[in-house]
Design an enzyme around this catalytic site. Structure first.
Site, PDB file in Angstrom:
ATOM      1  N   HIS A  53       0.837  -1.199   0.000  1.00  0.00           N
ATOM      2  CA  HIS A  53       0.000   0.000   0.000  1.00  0.00           C
ATOM      3  C   HIS A  53       0.873   1.250   0.000  1.00  0.00           C
ATOM      4  O   HIS A  53       0.646   2.189   0.749  1.00  0.00           O
ATOM      5  CB  HIS A  53      -0.912   0.006   1.240  1.00  0.00           C
ATOM      6  CG  HIS A  53      -1.922  -1.090   1.254  1.00  0.00           C
ATOM      7  ND1 HIS A  53      -2.704  -1.370   2.359  1.00  0.00           N
ATOM      8  CD2 HIS A  53      -2.296  -1.982   0.312  1.00  0.00           C
ATOM      9  CE1 HIS A  53      -3.502  -2.394   2.089  1.00  0.00           C
ATOM     10  NE2 HIS A  53      -3.274  -2.782   0.851  1.00  0.00           N
ATOM     11  N   LEU A  54       1.870   1.266  -0.848  1.00  0.00           N
ATOM     12  CA  LEU A  54       2.817   2.375  -0.877  1.00  0.00           C
ATOM     13  C   LEU A  54       2.134   3.672  -1.300  1.00  0.00           C
ATOM     14  O   LEU A  54       1.261   3.662  -2.179  1.00  0.00           O
ATOM     15  CB  LEU A  54       3.971   2.076  -1.841  1.00  0.00           C
ATOM     16  CG  LEU A  54       5.044   1.096  -1.361  1.00  0.00           C
ATOM     17  CD1 LEU A  54       4.514  -0.329  -1.343  1.00  0.00           C
ATOM     18  CD2 LEU A  54       6.280   1.173  -2.261  1.00  0.00           C
TER      19      LEU A  54
END
Length: 590
Positions: A516-517
């Site tokens: 979930h960068l």
């Protein structure tokens, strides 16, 4: 005690076949880069055809007078990627940038794999399809920090605008859900026995089943997915395919690497420089009359900006890159990190997913018109819980932790089922960064993840494992024969040394990131010296240039990133239309 590896199973043979098909050149790679020419001009040039870029291409091309070009470094999305049960098999293929983090304590000192989608649809083509928006307070916090118009009240309409909800019990909640959008969202019809056991176990320990995208977030749910009829709905499938033959003003070109944003002496972007992915001796320039929009993703967007002279001068000057604008590009990297540590095991007493001679039958059952069986779902990934640790304020609906599950046994010849408990801190304090050490656009940037560099993140993370212990004591899990293995339960010392034996094991290396960068081109007001873009997503100090993707998020949201990224693109498209004087009602009349 080291976990053991097993030999090749029939499942692994199938995995090899699927990845070979994905890697192969497919007839669907139809949009040849030869269709663009050096010197072509468009109103808008969008760099990156991922979760945000596909949405932007759709919405901007709604204005028939505008010419829109979408450039994507990867290729077309193969059919194999549409099958929910195959969702991890595209990792490490031509659909994945296959990045790795700079080695640190996490992953036992090895480089952590970083899965990022390459090709039309981007990461929405290879993710687990989970549809979560985050918490209302996340967006209110964005606005409180000076990002006017990004509070929940103002972003909710954009979530609803995209959504075509399929589940009768959810779609009736019209306050929170939309039914007319391009993106189909709904639960899988196949869930499986262990999914049912986990949901019953959560109920036993006091969790309420909720719609975490509705009024309340805390609790657990059988997650809604970006799918339709058990086929993945990437942003490519959802937003591009329905309009391809109806929008002559939209051109989509794959297998093109944008290497530089062209900026003139007045600090105005006027186009891009490109090279063909498959013939790096061929390239040219494309010009943008109105704007260049960077939607290349959390890793590639900051890399492209820095290669173009927009970024920290201490990074650019040693590389002899002329500094067009000194900005904190690449800083503020955030992610939802995890650590493998505990898992449930039991002797196999039934056919696991895709096992043995059932493989062919599962494939036949998945084929139309049947569309049922294990391949129609992501199995245990469907069960997700939001929870409060002892460090959170449980008096408000703002949980600080999220729990996912994985079934590893299906991919091996193991004689036991193995259900991995994956916890993550929703709003970590730890920050990483992305930087470059070369001017070669084909060289991977340096990704410093810095997971668990803040002590508070470690304390919260360790506390989440208590939920696994509670689940292990439930009738639902015990009656099915599941036993909790806490041999590798992480300790605070593990986060200092990285010597937990599970952390270097190949079976678990992909479990340190939930992928979930976000945050590397931070959005912020004028007085925020760390901001790269303003609340209208315009790059500070550079005209006719915006960034529209997950990299603009100032703070990570409390959930998966795909749905918020689509929202950012929907809102970004409206900001662009308003700036150029094309409001929604005018578009409707056109």
């Amino acid at each position: 005690m080291e976990p053991t590896c097993t030999g090749l199973s029939q499942m692994q043979v199938l995995m090899s076949l699927v990845t070979s098909l994905i890697n192969a050149q497919t007839p669907s790679d139809l949009r040849s880069p030869s269709k663009i020419h050096d010197g072509d001009r468009y109103d808008f040039v969008i760099v990156g055809g991922g979760s945000a870029g596909c949405v932007l291409a759709n919405r901007l091309s709604e204005v028939p007078q505008w010419s829109v070009l979408l450039l994507e470094a990867g290729g077309e999305e193969p059919f194999e990627a549409d099958v929910p049960g195959f969702f991890t098999y595209s990792w490490g293929t031509r659909m994945d940038w296959s990045y790795e983090g700079v080695p640190g304590v996490i992953c036992g000192g090895l480089p952590c794999p970083i899965v990022r989608g390459k090709g039309l649809g981007g990461s929405s083509s290879i993710n687990a399809m989970l549809y979560f928006r985050g918490n209302k307070l996340d967006y209110d916090h964005w606005a409180q920090m000076g990002n006017e118009g990004w509070d929940f009240e103002h972003v909710l309409p954009y979530f609803k605008k995209s959504e075509h909800n399929l589940d009768p019990d959810v779609r009736k909640d019209t306050e929170y859900h939309g039914v007319d959008g391009y993106l189909s969202v709904g639960r899988f019809t196949f869930q499986g026995e262990t999914v049912g056991r986990l949901t019953e176990a959560f109920k036993e320990i006091g969790y309420t089943e909720v719609d975490s995208n509705g009024k309340h977030q805390s609790g657990f749910m059988i997650a809604q997915m970006t799918q339709r009829n058990s086929l993945r709905q990437s942003t490519n499938r959802a937003f591009l395919e329905p309009i391809l033959k109806r929008r002559p003003n939209l051109k989509i070109v794959t297998n093109v690497r944008v290497t530089k944003i062209l900026i003139n002496e007045s600090n105005m972007a006027y186009g891009v420089q490109y090279i063909l992915e498959k013939n790096r001796h061929v390239g040219g320039k494309i010009f943008a009359s109105r704007e260049v929009i960077v939607s290349a993703g959390v890793v590639n967007s900051p890399q492209l900006l820095m290669l173009s002279g927009i970024g920290p001068k201490e990074v650019l000057q040693p590389l002899s890159i002329p500094v067009m604008k000194d900005l904190k590009v690449g800083e503020n990297l955030q992610d939802h990190a995890s650590t493998p540590g505990v898992f449930f095991t039991r002797p196999k007493h039934e056919k696991p997913q895709f096992s043995g001679t059932s493989i062919l039958m599962d494939i036949l059952n998945y084929a139309e018109p049947k569309r049922h069986g294990p391949l129609t779902s992501t199995e245990l990934n469907q069960v997700v819980a939001y929870t409060n640790t002892k460090y959170s304020n449980s008096s408000i609906d703002y949980p600080d932790a999220m729990i996912f599950f994985l079934d590893l046994a299906a991919k091996t010849q193991s004689e036991t089922d193995k259900v991995v408990f994956l916890p993550t801190v929703l709003r970590p304090k730890s920050r990483g960064k992305i930087t470059i050490n070369t001017t070669d656009p084909f060289s991977s940037p340096l990704i410093h993840q810095n997971y668990f560099s803040e002590p508070d993140d470690i304390k919260i993370h360790i506390d989440i494992f208590n939920v696994a212990k509670q689940l292990a004591e439930t009738y639902a899990m015990k009656n099915t024969g599941y036993v909790l293995n806490t041999t590798f339960l992480p300790t605070e010392n593990d986060f200092k040394t990285g010597k937990n034996p599970l952390w270097r094991h190949p079976e678990f290396l992909s479990q340190f990131s939930i992928f979930h960068l976000c945050g590397t081109c931070k959005m912020g007001p004028d007085d925020d010296e760390t901001a790269v873009v303003d609340p209208s997503l315009r790059v500070r100090g550079i005209g006719k240039l915006r960034v529209v993707d997950a990299s603009i998020m100032p703070y990570i949201v409390s959930g998966n990133i795909n749905a918020p990224t689509i929202m950012v693109a929907e809102k970004g498209a409206d900001l662009i239309k308003r700036y150029w004087g094309r409001a929604h009602d005018e578009i409707e009349r056109a």
